[in-house]
Design an enzyme around this catalytic site. Structure first.
Site, PDB file in Angstrom:
ATOM      1  N   GLY A 141      53.452  39.366  44.703  1.00 22.70           N
ATOM      2  CA  GLY A 141      52.296  38.645  44.211  1.00 22.70           C
ATOM      3  C   GLY A 141      51.522  39.512  43.239  1.00 22.70           C
ATOM      4  N   TYR A 142      50.883  38.865  42.278  1.00 22.94           N
ATOM      5  CA  TYR A 142      50.159  39.556  41.223  1.00 22.94           C
ATOM      6  C   TYR A 142      48.663  39.396  41.445  1.00 22.94           C
ATOM      7  CZ  TYR A 142      54.658  40.085  39.184  1.00 22.94           C
ATOM      8  OH  TYR A 142      55.965  40.441  38.996  1.00 22.94           O
ATOM      9  N   LEU A 143      47.958  40.520  41.361  1.00 16.89           N
ATOM     10  CA  LEU A 143      46.514  40.494  41.544  1.00 16.89           C
ATOM     11  C   LEU A 143      45.864  39.893  40.306  1.00 16.89           C
ATOM     12  CD1 LEU A 143      46.078  43.947  43.259  1.00 16.89           C
ATOM     13  CD2 LEU A 143      45.977  41.697  44.311  1.00 16.89           C
TER      14      LEU A 143
END
Length: 161
Positions: free
Chosen positions: A29-31
């Site tokens: 997942g990407y912040l």
């Protein structure tokens, strides 16, 4: 920080079964940070938990990847809800001994398979000749970067030759 030098291709055929070294499931997942051509991601890769910071696009990018405690991953994971992917990665040995990583995506990207090969130098990357089961090169097509796929609506429409 280290450099990541890699070329990415669509998969156009079946990779050789006899060259498979292993397979593992990856969730990442990407912040939600606003970085120009940069990304921060958290990843569960098999039994490893990592945080990665990347900067740049195309063939050569800056990369820093470090293990993080599971508690930190668990705290950050909810922040990535709008930008996640899951895939199964198979490592394949190519003729000449080089390794390729074949990613078969899940969910809304289930129709997509990409293969990437990492290199020690940009010269080696440019000299690489892809085997016949590699498809169109997408190294410089930002739509096929994992961070774009994680935030997009699905598999990108083909463009160009």
């Amino acid at each position: 920080m280290a450099e990541e030098i890699e070329r990415r291709f669509l998969v156009a055929g079946e990779p050789p079964e006899d060259g498979t070294l292993g397979e593992e499931r990856i969730e990442q997942g990407y912040l939600p940070l606003d970085l120009d051509h940069g990304e921060v991601r958290v990843r569960r890769r098999g039994d490893r938990i990592l945080m990665t910071v990347k900067k740049g696009t195309g063939l050569v990018r800056t990369e820093c990847e470090e293990p993080i405690p599971e508690a930190l991953f668990d705290a950050l994971w909810p922040l990535t809800e709008a930008a996640r992917i899951a895939k199964v990665r198979r490592t394949v040995v190519l003729d000449g001994g080089q390794h390729a990583e074949v990613d078969h995506f899940e969910g809304h990207l289930a129709e997509l398979a990409l293969v990437e090969v990492e290199f020690d130098s940009a010269e080696a990357a440019r000299a690489f000749r892809a085997p016949p089961w590699f498809g169109r090169e997408v190294t410089d097509d930002a739509r096929y970067q994992n961070r774009s796929l994680a935030r997009g609506a699905g598999v990108p429409e083909p463009s160009g030759p």
